[in-house]
Design a protein around this motif. Structure first.
Motif, mmCIF file in Angstrom:
data_model
loop_
_atom_site.group_PDB
_atom_site.id
_atom_site.type_symbol
_atom_site.label_atom_id
_atom_site.label_comp_id
_atom_site.label_asym_id
_atom_site.label_seq_id
_atom_site.Cartn_x
_atom_site.Cartn_y
_atom_site.Cartn_z
ATOM 1 N N ALA A 103 -13.116 -18.081 14.521
ATOM 2 C CA ALA A 103 -13.324 -19.510 14.426
ATOM 3 C C ALA A 103 -12.442 -20.228 15.445
ATOM 4 O O ALA A 103 -11.561 -19.652 16.063
ATOM 5 C CB ALA A 103 -13.003 -19.992 13.006
ATOM 6 N N GLY A 104 -12.718 -21.521 15.598
ATOM 7 C CA GLY A 104 -11.894 -22.333 16.478
ATOM 8 C C GLY A 104 -12.069 -21.987 17.939
ATOM 9 O O GLY A 104 -13.073 -21.436 18.375
ATOM 10 N N MET A 105 -11.051 -22.298 18.744
ATOM 11 C CA MET A 105 -11.152 -22.130 20.190
ATOM 12 C C MET A 105 -11.047 -20.676 20.621
ATOM 13 O O MET A 105 -11.244 -20.367 21.790
ATOM 14 C CB MET A 105 -10.071 -22.969 20.875
ATOM 15 N N ALA A 106 -10.754 -19.758 19.671
ATOM 16 C CA ALA A 106 -10.730 -18.341 20.031
ATOM 17 C C ALA A 106 -12.110 -17.838 20.432
ATOM 18 O O ALA A 106 -12.237 -16.799 21.067
ATOM 19 C CB ALA A 106 -10.190 -17.504 18.862
ATOM 20 N N ARG A 107 -13.154 -18.581 20.065
ATOM 21 C CA ARG A 107 -14.512 -18.188 20.443
ATOM 22 C C ARG A 107 -14.793 -18.455 21.919
ATOM 23 O O ARG A 107 -15.750 -17.931 22.467
ATOM 24 C CB ARG A 107 -15.531 -18.952 19.598
ATOM 25 N N TRP A 108 -13.981 -19.289 22.552
ATOM 26 C CA TRP A 108 -14.234 -19.720 23.921
ATOM 27 C C TRP A 108 -13.537 -18.781 24.903
ATOM 28 O O TRP A 108 -12.743 -19.197 25.739
ATOM 29 C CB TRP A 108 -13.763 -21.156 24.120
ATOM 30 N N LYS A 109 -13.859 -17.514 24.799
ATOM 31 C CA LYS A 109 -13.229 -16.534 25.683
ATOM 32 C C LYS A 109 -13.670 -16.726 27.127
ATOM 33 O O LYS A 109 -12.868 -16.672 28.055
ATOM 34 C CB LYS A 109 -13.580 -15.120 25.211
ATOM 35 N N ASP A 110 -14.970 -16.951 27.324
ATOM 36 C CA ASP A 110 -15.517 -17.135 28.669
ATOM 37 C C ASP A 110 -15.727 -18.622 28.917
ATOM 38 O O ASP A 110 -16.280 -19.332 28.066
ATOM 39 C CB ASP A 110 -16.842 -16.387 28.822
ATOM 40 N N VAL A 111 -15.288 -19.092 30.069
ATOM 41 C CA VAL A 111 -15.338 -20.523 30.371
ATOM 42 C C VAL A 111 -16.684 -20.843 30.998
ATOM 43 O O VAL A 111 -16.893 -20.690 32.203
ATOM 44 C CB VAL A 111 -14.177 -20.920 31.308
ATOM 45 N N GLY A 112 -17.610 -21.279 30.155
ATOM 46 C CA GLY A 112 -18.950 -21.583 30.621
ATOM 47 C C GLY A 112 -19.094 -23.030 31.059
ATOM 48 O O GLY A 112 -18.354 -23.912 30.630
ATOM 49 N N VAL A 113 -20.072 -23.267 31.920
ATOM 50 C CA VAL A 113 -20.442 -24.612 32.366
ATOM 51 C C VAL A 113 -21.854 -24.870 31.840
ATOM 52 O O VAL A 113 -22.789 -24.135 32.172
ATOM 53 C CB VAL A 113 -20.392 -24.738 33.896
ATOM 54 N N VAL A 215 -7.003 -15.867 42.907
ATOM 55 C CA VAL A 215 -8.375 -15.371 43.010
ATOM 56 C C VAL A 215 -8.714 -14.517 41.790
ATOM 57 O O VAL A 215 -9.522 -13.593 41.863
ATOM 58 C CB VAL A 215 -8.578 -14.574 44.323
ATOM 59 N N ALA A 216 -8.139 -14.861 40.670
ATOM 60 C CA ALA A 216 -8.391 -14.190 39.393
ATOM 61 C C ALA A 216 -7.734 -15.025 38.302
ATOM 62 O O ALA A 216 -6.999 -15.979 38.584
ATOM 63 C CB ALA A 216 -7.829 -12.764 39.394
ATOM 64 N N GLY A 217 -8.002 -14.658 37.067
ATOM 65 C CA GLY A 217 -7.344 -15.336 35.966
ATOM 66 C C GLY A 217 -8.134 -16.519 35.434
ATOM 67 O O GLY A 217 -9.258 -16.807 35.847
ATOM 68 N N LYS A 218 -7.520 -17.234 34.491
ATOM 69 C CA LYS A 218 -8.153 -18.349 33.810
ATOM 70 C C LYS A 218 -8.142 -19.605 34.679
ATOM 71 O O LYS A 218 -7.197 -19.835 35.437
ATOM 72 C CB LYS A 218 -7.431 -18.647 32.496
ATOM 73 N N PRO A 219 -9.180 -20.443 34.547
ATOM 74 C CA PRO A 219 -9.191 -21.699 35.306
ATOM 75 C C PRO A 219 -8.253 -22.729 34.698
ATOM 76 O O PRO A 219 -8.146 -22.858 33.477
ATOM 77 C CB PRO A 219 -10.653 -22.150 35.224
ATOM 78 N N ILE A 220 -7.577 -23.451 35.565
ATOM 79 C CA ILE A 220 -6.596 -24.464 35.164
ATOM 80 C C ILE A 220 -6.988 -25.789 35.809
ATOM 81 O O ILE A 220 -7.233 -25.848 37.017
ATOM 82 C CB ILE A 220 -5.178 -24.053 35.616
ATOM 83 N N GLY A 238 -13.998 -24.834 28.454
ATOM 84 C CA GLY A 238 -15.422 -25.015 28.706
ATOM 85 C C GLY A 238 -15.656 -26.318 29.440
ATOM 86 O O GLY A 238 -14.799 -27.210 29.434
ATOM 87 N N VAL A 239 -16.809 -26.440 30.084
ATOM 88 C CA VAL A 239 -17.174 -27.653 30.816
ATOM 89 C C VAL A 239 -18.573 -28.062 30.366
ATOM 90 O O VAL A 239 -19.516 -27.273 30.468
ATOM 91 C CB VAL A 239 -17.147 -27.435 32.340
ATOM 92 N N MET A 240 -18.706 -29.294 29.865
ATOM 93 C CA MET A 240 -19.986 -29.823 29.410
ATOM 94 C C MET A 240 -20.390 -30.995 30.307
ATOM 95 O O MET A 240 -19.617 -31.931 30.503
ATOM 96 C CB MET A 240 -19.902 -30.309 27.955
ATOM 97 N N VAL A 241 -21.596 -30.920 30.837
ATOM 98 C CA VAL A 241 -22.129 -31.968 31.703
ATOM 99 C C VAL A 241 -23.311 -32.606 30.984
ATOM 100 O O VAL A 241 -24.198 -31.899 30.486
ATOM 101 C CB VAL A 241 -22.570 -31.397 33.061
ATOM 102 N N TYR A 242 -23.326 -33.930 30.947
ATOM 103 C CA TYR A 242 -24.403 -34.655 30.279
ATOM 104 C C TYR A 242 -25.114 -35.551 31.291
ATOM 105 O O TYR A 242 -24.498 -36.427 31.906
ATOM 106 C CB TYR A 242 -23.853 -35.477 29.108
ATOM 107 N N ILE A 243 -26.401 -35.282 31.439
ATOM 108 C CA ILE A 243 -27.228 -36.071 32.350
ATOM 109 C C ILE A 243 -28.263 -36.860 31.561
ATOM 110 O O ILE A 243 -28.320 -38.092 31.637
ATOM 111 C CB ILE A 243 -27.910 -35.158 33.387
ATOM 112 N N LYS A 244 -29.086 -36.171 30.783
ATOM 113 C CA LYS A 244 -30.115 -36.827 29.981
ATOM 114 C C LYS A 244 -29.750 -36.876 28.502
ATOM 115 O O LYS A 244 -30.230 -37.749 27.780
ATOM 116 C CB LYS A 244 -31.452 -36.114 30.154
ATOM 117 N N LYS A 245 -28.938 -35.953 28.043
ATOM 118 C CA LYS A 245 -28.573 -35.889 26.632
ATOM 119 C C LYS A 245 -27.443 -36.866 26.318
ATOM 120 O O LYS A 245 -26.612 -37.183 27.174
ATOM 121 C CB LYS A 245 -28.136 -34.473 26.250
#
Length: 392
Positions: A103-113, A215-220, A238-245
């Motif tokens: 649960a929580g932010m531990a689910r966000w292992k991969d930083v998706g866009v 050139v490796a590691g987590k994004p900051i 994570g990165v969320m972009v909203y255009i129409k929603k």
């Protein structure tokens, strides 16, 4: 020889001794037996003195044939505790949760866009779009100070950053159409929310990200002062972009809310996408291969007898159109490792055993953590380059 006279213990003295033993037990001192707890002192006194009426008033007698109730029986059952990751023991415990479903932010292992809830890419250095150029920032690094000299003990080097607006443009997003961008931090309440106007301002040039290992590691994230809502998370989840929603709104000290519901996952999508082998087509996420989702009915045995799948079939099943593909690159350990001609797609098969270390195995025992397909042949200038400054 005469035997010394030993006075007999009267009933009152015996009762007093038993009361004292009961008091000692009540204070938590160890008793002779380590099984059930001793009866309550009042019940002992009532039994010795024969005062059954008092015993009944203090401790109701059990029904005939019923098991004796102890103070342990009255204690509430201990609350179940979740086992730590990798802990051994009874995995049937209902409170145990596998790591991939934390649960929580531990689910966000991969930083998706995500754009309007659709996954478009992931922020790892090896999966960055080739069209994305770095922004070099002057950086002071330590240097050897020679004895007897005026050496400053540092030197100037370069550190690579990437502008968010450049990244979004590289994956095909029209920055002019963006309503908001949400850059999640370690907690959702730390999310930086920037508007389309923010992204089109001069300050957006300083709204960037870098990687912890260059050139490796987590994004900051790198956030200019008072940019967007002023939040400056120390890492990106994570990165969320909203255009129409419709974008969620920030609830101070709590998180993000959309239509009366707190958002714990990806709005308009659900659980954050994690794991698997990502397939990119011209810098945009086109498919994801997950071992547990592969259909064994479509597999064929490989040279070693292990099941293999045709890559083109898996891509077509997820809607990836590779008819114009010219070449594909194998990405492994954050690097573009091997180039294959697109003609190989017609017959290219892969295995997905646990020995692939989170990737797939291509012919020749080639491991791939991600695959990038392009509709034009990349030039050396387009390929990501590791420089001497990246090793500082």
């Amino acid at each position: 020889m005469s035997v010394p006279h030993r006075p007999k213990l009267g009933a009152l003295s015996l009762v007093r001794m038993i009361e004292m033993l009961g008091m000692i037990a009540a204070l938590g001192m160890p008793s002779a037996g380590c099984g059930d707890e001793p009866p309550a002192p009042t019940a002992i006194r009532a039994e010795v003195t024969g005062d059954l009426r008092r015993a009944s008033a203090l401790e109701p007698a059990p029904a005939p044939g019923a098991p004796m109730e102890t103070s342990r029986d009255k204690m509430p059952a201990p609350a179940p505790t979740a086992k730590a990751d990798g802990a051994k023991g009874d995995r049937q415990d209902a409170s145990w949760v596998p790591a991939e479903f934390k649960a929580g932010m531990a689910r966000w292992k991969d930083v998706g866009v995500y754009v309007d809830g659709k996954p478009m890419g992931f922020l790892t250095w090896g999966e960055l779009p080739v069209a994305l150029a770095p922004t070099w920032v002057q950086d002071k690094v330590s240097a050897e100070k020679r004895p007897g000299t005026d050496d400053p003990g540092f030197r100037w080097a370069r550190q690579r950053f990437y502008r968010f607006t450049d990244y979004l443009t590289a994956i095909g997003v029209d920055v002019r159409a963006i309503q908001q961008v949400h850059v999640y931090g370690p907690k959702l309440s730390q999310t930086n929310i920037s508007t389309g106007a923010d992204l089109r301002s001069e300050a957006a040039a300083g709204f960037m990200f870098r990687f912890g290992g260059h050139v490796a590691g987590k994004p900051i994230p790198q956030v200019p002062d008072e940019f967007g809502n002023g939040k400056t998370p120390d890492k990106i989840s994570g990165v969320m972009v909203y255009i129409k929603k419709k974008p969620p709104r920030m609830v101070p000290n709590e998180g993000l809310e959309l239509d009366g519901q707190m958002q714990l996952g990806v709005p308009y999508y659900g659980e954050p996408l994690r794991g698997g082998v990502r397939i990119y087509l011209d810098d945009r996420l086109a498919a994801v291969i997950k071992r547990q989702e592969l259909d064994v009915k479509h597999a064929e045995p490989g040279p070693d007898g292990a099941p293999t799948w045709k890559l083109a079939d898996v891509l077509a099943a997820q809607g990836a159109d590779t008819r114009k593909a010219v070449e594909l690159w194998v990405i492994r350990d954050e690097r573009r490792a091997e180039r294959l001609p697109a003609t190989a797609l017609a017959t290219l098969r892969f295995a997905a055993s646990s020995q692939a270390k989170g990737g797939v195995i291509l012919p020749g025992n080639v491991r791939a953590n991600a695959i990038a397909i392009h509709t034009h042949a990349l030039t050396p200038a387009e390929l990501p380059q590791v420089t001497a400054d990246d090793h500082q």
